[in-house]
Design a protein around this motif. Sequence first.
Motif, mmCIF file in Angstrom:
data_model
loop_
_atom_site.group_PDB
_atom_site.id
_atom_site.type_symbol
_atom_site.label_atom_id
_atom_site.label_comp_id
_atom_site.label_asym_id
_atom_site.label_seq_id
_atom_site.Cartn_x
_atom_site.Cartn_y
_atom_site.Cartn_z
ATOM 1 N N PHE A 76 5.951 2.530 2.165
ATOM 2 C CA PHE A 76 7.226 2.921 1.563
ATOM 3 C C PHE A 76 7.808 1.777 0.743
ATOM 4 C CE2 PHE A 76 11.934 2.912 2.370
ATOM 5 C CZ PHE A 76 12.270 3.901 1.455
ATOM 6 N N TYR A 77 7.821 0.558 1.324
ATOM 7 C CA TYR A 77 8.347 -0.593 0.583
ATOM 8 C C TYR A 77 7.570 -0.791 -0.711
ATOM 9 C CZ TYR A 77 9.896 -1.880 5.368
ATOM 10 O OH TYR A 77 10.397 -1.886 6.629
ATOM 11 N N LEU A 80 8.483 1.317 -3.533
ATOM 12 C CA LEU A 80 9.759 0.915 -4.132
ATOM 13 C C LEU A 80 9.633 -0.362 -4.959
ATOM 14 C CD1 LEU A 80 12.134 1.524 -1.108
ATOM 15 C CD2 LEU A 80 11.919 2.936 -3.178
ATOM 16 N N GLY A 81 8.448 -0.971 -4.947
ATOM 17 C CA GLY A 81 8.258 -2.229 -5.658
ATOM 18 C C GLY A 81 8.499 -3.444 -4.788
ATOM 19 N N MET A 82 8.595 -3.228 -3.489
ATOM 20 C CA MET A 82 8.815 -4.336 -2.561
ATOM 21 C C MET A 82 7.504 -4.635 -1.827
ATOM 22 S SD MET A 82 12.665 -3.699 -1.034
ATOM 23 C CE MET A 82 12.251 -2.204 -0.156
ATOM 24 N N ASP A 83 6.611 -5.308 -2.527
ATOM 25 C CA ASP A 83 5.336 -5.700 -1.928
ATOM 26 C C ASP A 83 5.422 -7.167 -1.499
ATOM 27 O OD1 ASP A 83 5.296 -7.042 -4.358
ATOM 28 O OD2 ASP A 83 3.627 -5.872 -5.174
ATOM 29 N N ASN A 84 4.304 -7.745 -1.076
ATOM 30 C CA ASN A 84 4.323 -9.150 -0.625
ATOM 31 C C ASN A 84 4.825 -10.093 -1.711
ATOM 32 O OD1 ASN A 84 3.514 -8.680 1.994
ATOM 33 N ND2 ASN A 84 1.341 -8.853 1.509
ATOM 34 N N ASP A 85 4.422 -9.849 -2.973
ATOM 35 C CA ASP A 85 4.908 -10.702 -4.065
ATOM 36 C C ASP A 85 6.425 -10.645 -4.169
ATOM 37 O OD1 ASP A 85 2.371 -11.555 -4.742
ATOM 38 O OD2 ASP A 85 2.115 -10.079 -6.349
ATOM 39 N N TYR A 86 6.988 -9.423 -4.103
ATOM 40 C CA TYR A 86 8.439 -9.265 -4.164
ATOM 41 C C TYR A 86 9.100 -10.068 -3.043
ATOM 42 C CZ TYR A 86 13.048 -7.306 -3.408
ATOM 43 O OH TYR A 86 14.396 -7.183 -3.207
#
Length: 181
Positions: A76-77, A80-86
């Motif tokens: 889910f993250y 939304l564009g919230m991966d480890n890099d984010y």
Amino acid sequence: TLKRVLRGPQTAKRDIQCGSTPHRVHVRDIPVPASQDLAALPVTARATVADEWIDTMGHMNVMWYTHVFSNANLGFYSQLGMDNDYFNIHNAGIFALESHVLYRTEATKGTRLVVRSRVIARSTKRVHVLHLLTLDADQTLCAMCEYILAHADLSARRMSNFPRQIATRIDAMIQTHNKLP
């Protein structure tokens, strides 16, 4: 603030404080979607029940449901564009504030599982998500897990507002998911 978006008879209510408005929900209050309606929701995790996941009753142990639902949170993250890099670039994270699981049918060794996720609502810092775990073979609903998650500033170890681009993506998901039965 989160608004109440659930309809139907209410049972086992409790207040979840999201912003300045209490949000009264419980996973048992959420209508169970029909199999054909689940296909419209995004897949956030897949798994196959492993040998070591089986308990003495011959089905998947409850701790592995938590594992599968945790992986669904990561999926889910990512959507939304919230991966480890984010998370690394922004020194941000997500805190799970509350979760509730409802078990509907058992999963046994070798069963392929699919998790689809529906966003219920959000506030400036929190998001309310429902994960629906199905048996891949026939889309039978196996379990549901409701989460209240919070965006976090890991430098301060405190909740923080979702960045505008993430909030916009969550709002788009809510709008899409609210159109579903």
